[in-house]
Design an enzyme around this catalytic site. Structure first.
Site, mmCIF file in Angstrom:
data_model
loop_
_atom_site.group_PDB
_atom_site.id
_atom_site.type_symbol
_atom_site.label_atom_id
_atom_site.label_comp_id
_atom_site.label_asym_id
_atom_site.label_seq_id
_atom_site.Cartn_x
_atom_site.Cartn_y
_atom_site.Cartn_z
ATOM 1 N N ASN A 1 -5.852 19.752 6.030
ATOM 2 C CA ASN A 1 -4.875 18.665 5.979
ATOM 3 C C ASN A 1 -4.173 18.758 4.626
ATOM 4 O O ASN A 1 -4.837 18.849 3.604
ATOM 5 C CB ASN A 1 -5.636 17.333 6.118
ATOM 6 C CG ASN A 1 -4.757 16.121 5.878
ATOM 7 O OD1 ASN A 1 -3.553 16.173 6.083
ATOM 8 N ND2 ASN A 1 -5.372 15.042 5.445
ATOM 9 N N GLY A 2 -2.836 18.758 4.633
ATOM 10 C CA GLY A 2 -2.097 18.841 3.370
ATOM 11 C C GLY A 2 -1.092 19.968 3.413
ATOM 12 O O GLY A 2 -0.746 20.464 4.492
ATOM 13 N N GLU B 1 11.114 3.030 14.979
ATOM 14 C CA GLU B 1 10.009 3.987 15.071
ATOM 15 C C GLU B 1 9.270 3.957 16.399
ATOM 16 O O GLU B 1 8.746 4.973 16.829
ATOM 17 C CB GLU B 1 9.031 3.844 13.904
ATOM 18 C CG GLU B 1 8.201 2.602 13.914
ATOM 19 C CD GLU B 1 7.254 2.515 12.723
ATOM 20 O OE1 GLU B 1 6.751 3.540 12.268
ATOM 21 O OE2 GLU B 1 7.014 1.388 12.266
ATOM 22 N N ARG C 1 -3.647 10.107 12.970
ATOM 23 C CA ARG C 1 -3.184 10.902 11.824
ATOM 24 C C ARG C 1 -2.287 12.068 12.240
ATOM 25 O O ARG C 1 -1.663 12.715 11.401
ATOM 26 C CB ARG C 1 -4.390 11.453 11.051
ATOM 27 C CG ARG C 1 -5.307 10.376 10.522
ATOM 28 C CD ARG C 1 -6.460 10.997 9.773
ATOM 29 N NE ARG C 1 -6.008 11.626 8.563
ATOM 30 C CZ ARG C 1 -5.856 11.014 7.399
ATOM 31 N NH1 ARG C 1 -6.131 9.733 7.295
ATOM 32 N NH2 ARG C 1 -5.441 11.670 6.346
ATOM 33 N N LYS D 1 10.663 -1.064 12.330
ATOM 34 C CA LYS D 1 9.731 -1.274 13.449
ATOM 35 C C LYS D 1 10.381 -0.887 14.769
ATOM 36 O O LYS D 1 9.792 -0.196 15.588
ATOM 37 C CB LYS D 1 9.342 -2.738 13.442
ATOM 38 C CG LYS D 1 7.971 -3.202 13.597
ATOM 39 C CD LYS D 1 6.799 -2.779 12.773
ATOM 40 C CE LYS D 1 6.824 -1.509 12.026
ATOM 41 N NZ LYS D 1 6.146 -1.502 10.759
ATOM 42 N N HIS E 1 31.504 -7.329 4.916
ATOM 43 C CA HIS E 1 31.996 -6.289 4.005
ATOM 44 C C HIS E 1 31.986 -4.908 4.656
ATOM 45 O O HIS E 1 32.081 -3.899 3.965
ATOM 46 C CB HIS E 1 31.164 -6.291 2.719
ATOM 47 C CG HIS E 1 31.242 -7.600 1.984
ATOM 48 N ND1 HIS E 1 32.382 -8.041 1.373
ATOM 49 C CD2 HIS E 1 30.328 -8.587 1.829
ATOM 50 C CE1 HIS E 1 32.164 -9.235 0.839
ATOM 51 N NE2 HIS E 1 30.921 -9.593 1.106
ATOM 52 N N CYS F 1 -2.664 14.716 9.857
ATOM 53 C CA CYS F 1 -3.696 15.611 10.364
ATOM 54 C C CYS F 1 -5.060 14.967 10.173
ATOM 55 O O CYS F 1 -5.363 14.431 9.116
ATOM 56 C CB CYS F 1 -3.711 16.977 9.694
ATOM 57 S SG CYS F 1 -2.217 17.907 9.936
ATOM 58 N N GLU G 1 12.766 -4.206 7.430
ATOM 59 C CA GLU G 1 11.490 -3.839 8.050
ATOM 60 C C GLU G 1 11.596 -3.925 9.577
ATOM 61 O O GLU G 1 11.044 -3.087 10.300
ATOM 62 C CB GLU G 1 10.375 -4.758 7.508
ATOM 63 C CG GLU G 1 9.084 -4.812 8.306
ATOM 64 C CD GLU G 1 8.392 -3.464 8.473
ATOM 65 O OE1 GLU G 1 8.831 -2.479 7.845
ATOM 66 O OE2 GLU G 1 7.436 -3.390 9.252
ATOM 67 N N LYS H 1 0.326 8.466 10.880
ATOM 68 C CA LYS H 1 -0.016 7.233 10.182
ATOM 69 C C LYS H 1 0.047 7.342 8.664
ATOM 70 O O LYS H 1 0.588 6.487 7.997
ATOM 71 C CB LYS H 1 -1.408 6.791 10.635
ATOM 72 C CG LYS H 1 -1.877 5.477 10.039
ATOM 73 C CD LYS H 1 -1.134 4.308 10.633
ATOM 74 C CE LYS H 1 -1.572 2.984 10.063
ATOM 75 N NZ LYS H 1 -0.495 1.982 10.236
ATOM 76 N N TRP I 1 -0.534 17.208 12.776
ATOM 77 C CA TRP I 1 0.848 16.730 12.602
ATOM 78 C C TRP I 1 1.558 17.862 11.892
ATOM 79 O O TRP I 1 1.304 18.134 10.719
ATOM 80 C CB TRP I 1 0.846 15.454 11.757
ATOM 81 C CG TRP I 1 2.195 14.809 11.656
ATOM 82 C CD1 TRP I 1 2.735 13.919 12.535
ATOM 83 C CD2 TRP I 1 3.161 14.977 10.608
ATOM 84 N NE1 TRP I 1 3.986 13.535 12.109
ATOM 85 C CE2 TRP I 1 4.286 14.164 10.931
ATOM 86 C CE3 TRP I 1 3.222 15.735 9.448
ATOM 87 C CZ2 TRP I 1 5.418 14.087 10.134
ATOM 88 C CZ3 TRP I 1 4.358 15.660 8.648
ATOM 89 C CH2 TRP I 1 5.435 14.844 8.997
HETATM 90 C C1 F6R Z 1 6.024 2.000 9.386
HETATM 91 C C2 F6R Z 1 4.937 2.478 8.548
HETATM 92 C C3 F6R Z 1 5.279 3.322 7.387
HETATM 93 C C4 F6R Z 1 4.282 3.077 6.241
HETATM 94 C C5 F6R Z 1 4.528 4.076 5.102
HETATM 95 C C6 F6R Z 1 3.597 3.815 3.951
HETATM 96 O O1 F6R Z 1 5.544 1.137 10.370
HETATM 97 O O2 F6R Z 1 3.797 2.235 8.817
HETATM 98 O O3 F6R Z 1 6.585 3.109 6.966
HETATM 99 O O4 F6R Z 1 4.424 1.772 5.803
HETATM 100 O O5 F6R Z 1 4.369 5.375 5.565
HETATM 101 O O6 F6R Z 1 2.269 3.945 4.337
HETATM 102 P P1 F6R Z 1 1.104 3.332 3.465
HETATM 103 O O7 F6R Z 1 1.246 1.852 3.521
HETATM 104 O O8 F6R Z 1 -0.143 3.823 4.117
HETATM 105 O O9 F6R Z 1 1.297 3.838 2.078
#
Ligand code: F6R
Length: 592
Positions: free
Chosen positions: A100-101, A477, A28, A474, A493, A2, A470, A587, A74
């Site tokens: 927000n929260g 998502e 956000r 990527k 396995h 948010c 990772e 984000k 969000w």
């Molecule tokens: C995926 C992504 C998330 C963040 C995670 C932690 O691309 O961006 O998995 O890495 O939410 O966020 P931060 O780094 O802001 O603590």
């Protein structure tokens, strides 16, 4: 999670400024939005389901007023509906709030407040309790500010909210766990969840800390503790960021812009003061029990660092995702060290992990991208990765900067900082050479071959194993393709049963002692009909497609991650997704 924004000042276009500010905060949250403006004696409100970036200026160009608040949502409590979109109001529609929260005792407060009036609440949100609670106290003779303070004390959980009253010329805003920053302009004040929202007007800021509120008028911003009501003096901080860095410019998406920026962001990450790196290295050497923790992508970078510390410095470290970290509290002692890694510095699980470590009196160091963030402020010592603003939800440049810095620290622990710097400077040069439009175009062609597939598997070994994990994040998502990462040696396995003819498998290969094992694993996949995309410094007959990466020794996870990010980006675009705003995500995850 948010975006919230508030403005009060001499300019009558408060509504438009709020709209622009929210557009900068869209990363956000982007399921719905709302803006409330104080016009003469009235509150003008507009809210809707949809993305704030798609809201035309004309909706607000004739709405005049000097004070406004806004929100880009969000969803947490309640579905994505206009009713649930912020701002929320009291019954008489005099008090309006953006938040927000999560307010954890919202249900109890709701029940209490609606005892006398059953239809008091019109939304399903936790936020709506705030204006009603303020109203409750005002109806019992409290001033607006007193009612606001009582409300701040009564609500539980993590919150940042801004309140505007129809009959007052000031804004009130409070923080407990979610970020809020005040921007000081000329005859105008801003308040927002993140600085880029007002960067075009001012670089002079004050951060709110947990337990603080601010009263903002056109002339001044006064800070107080909402527990003690004591006034708090704040030093102005001048932000070293420009609007350009936080804008998309001519790029189609932030994600691609940020991927390409890695040439520069990596250079900035490693251009650290040696003394700062050595200080962290000393802490690691001194500690008895070193833990690395972060969430999602940042967590995977911590996991790769576990290998870096082992291979480069022969030092045992322990990685745990921040959401799991509290379980290990038994192992924490005053001599232990937690290294918390977070792009935003606002991730709730990371903050919780830090709290657990602090409770055990362990030392907490952090690597963050956002200066002044909660993680940075709660650490004993914090280092900036200097990736610059990262707006796309999918973390790219921050991830490689985290990796580079963690590798540099591993070299420092081994007493080889100079060698580590030289290796990484060499890596930056090589990435500069090949990260060009031709390279992007080539990877787009690879994406064209596999974008219609349902599954993609990625394998790696040693520090490239977390990079395979990772890579899966990527691809999942932004493209919504089912993707999974494995350690190459683990396939036989179990997971190899998933491989059918033409199943796309990406192999992350380093030119080191892991290479032969990895090629054997690739051969096992190929024998079951897999379509192999090899990410390696040399081609191999096993590969159906080869994506070149420079040979950079122990830094190979950094080089290997970049083409995966590009691949994920094009998979998303080819499938018609907006990679900057993946569904269900935001984000900065400020809820547990
Ligand atoms: C995926 C992504 C998330 C963040 C995670 C932690 O691309 O961006 O998995 O890495 O939410 O966020 P931060 O780094 O802001 O603590």
């Amino acid at each position: 999670m948010c975006g919230i924004f508030g403005y009060t000042g001499n300019n009558k276009n408060a509504a438009l400024k709020t709209l622009y500010g929210l557009k900068d905060l869209e990363y956000r949250g982007y399921d719905s939005w709302g803006i409330a403006v104080k016009e003469t004696g009235e509150l003008f409100v507009k809210k809707a389901v949809g993305k704030i970036s798609e809201v035309p200026e004309r909706l607000f160009s004739s709405v005049l007023g000097n004070t406004a608040i806004g929100h880009s949502r969000w969803a947490t409590h309640g579905g994505v509906t206009k009713k649930n979109a912020h701002p929320h109001f009291n019954y008489d529609k005099t008090i309006t709030v953006v938040h927000n929260g999560i307010i954890e005792n919202a249900d109890i407060l709701r029940r209490r407040l609606s005892q006398k009036k059953r239809d008091l609440f019109i939304s399903e949100t936790d936020t709506e309790v705030i204006p009603h609670l303020v109203d409750y106290y005002m109806k019992r003779g409290k001033s607006l500010e007193d009612a606001f303070i009582l409300t701040c004390r009564e609500i539980k959980g993590r919150f940042a909210f801004v309140l505007m009253h129809r009959d007052s010329d000031f804004l009130l805003a409070a923080r407990h766990g979610s970020p809020l920053i005040v921007g000081k302009g000329d005859g105008e004040y801003f308040i927002a969840s993140d600085i880029p929202a007002f960067l075009q007007y001012t670089k002079k800021v004050n951060y709110l800390d947990d337990g603080e509120y601010v009263k903002i008028s056109r002339e001044k911003a006064d800070f107080y503790s909402f527990d003690s009501r004591k006034k708090i003096k704040k030093k102005d901080i001048i932000i070293n960021l420009d609007k350009e860095a936080a804008s998309k410019g001519e790029w189609d998406h932030f994600m691609l812009k940020e991927i390409v920026e890695q040439k520069d962001s990596l250079a900035r990450a490693i251009n650290q003061d040696d003394a700062a790196i050595e200080k962290i290295a000393r802490e690691i050497k001194k500690a008895r029990g070193v833990f690395l923790s972060g969430c999602g992508t940042a967590g995977k970078m911590c996991m790769a660092a576990e290998y870096f510390f082992s291979v480069v410095a022969e030092r045992h470290t322990n990685f745990a995702p921040a959401s799991e970290f509290p379980i290990y509290h038994h192992f924490l002692k005053p001599e232990s060290l937690l290294i918390a890694v977070s792009q935003s510095g606002e991730t709730a699980d990371v903050l919780e992990a830090m709290k657990v470590a602090k409770r055990k009196k362990s030392k907490v160091l952090s690597l963050v991208n956002v200066s002044g963030s909660s993680v940075a402020r709660a650490s004993d010592y914090s280092l900036l990765i200097n990736a610059g603003p990262e707006k796309a939800v999918a973390s790219t440049k921050a991830a490689t900067s985290q990796l580079a810095l963690l590798l540099l620290i591993a070299f420092a622990v081994a007493g080889k900082l100079k060698e580590g710097k030289e290796l990484l400077i060499g890596l930056v040069g090589k990435i500069n050479d090949h990260l060009n439009p031709k390279y992007l175009e080539y990877i787009k062609k690879v994406a064209t071959i596999i974008f219609h597939e349902h599954d993609v598997y990625i394998i790696g070994k040693s520090a490239n194993y977390p990079i395979a994990l990772e890579a899966a994040i990527k691809i999942q998502e932004v493209s919504y393709i089912h993707a999974e990462g494995f350690a190459g040696g683990e396939l036989k396995h179990g997971p190899i049963a998933l491989i059918k003819k033409n199943t796309p498998c990406v192999a992350l290969i380093a030119n080191d002692e892991t290479k032969d094992d990895m090629l054997s694993n690739v051969a096992e996949l190929k024998a079951r009909g897999a379509y192999i995309v090899g990410i390696a410094s040399e081609n191999n007959t096993l590969f159906n497609k080869w994506i070149f990466v420079p040979d950079v020794g122990v830094a190979s996870p950094i080089a290997n991650l970049i083409p995966i990010q590009i691949l994920a980006y094009y998979l998303a675009v080819l499938r018609g997704n907006n990679p900057d705003m993946p569904r269900n995500l935001a984000k900065s995850v400020t809820v547990k």
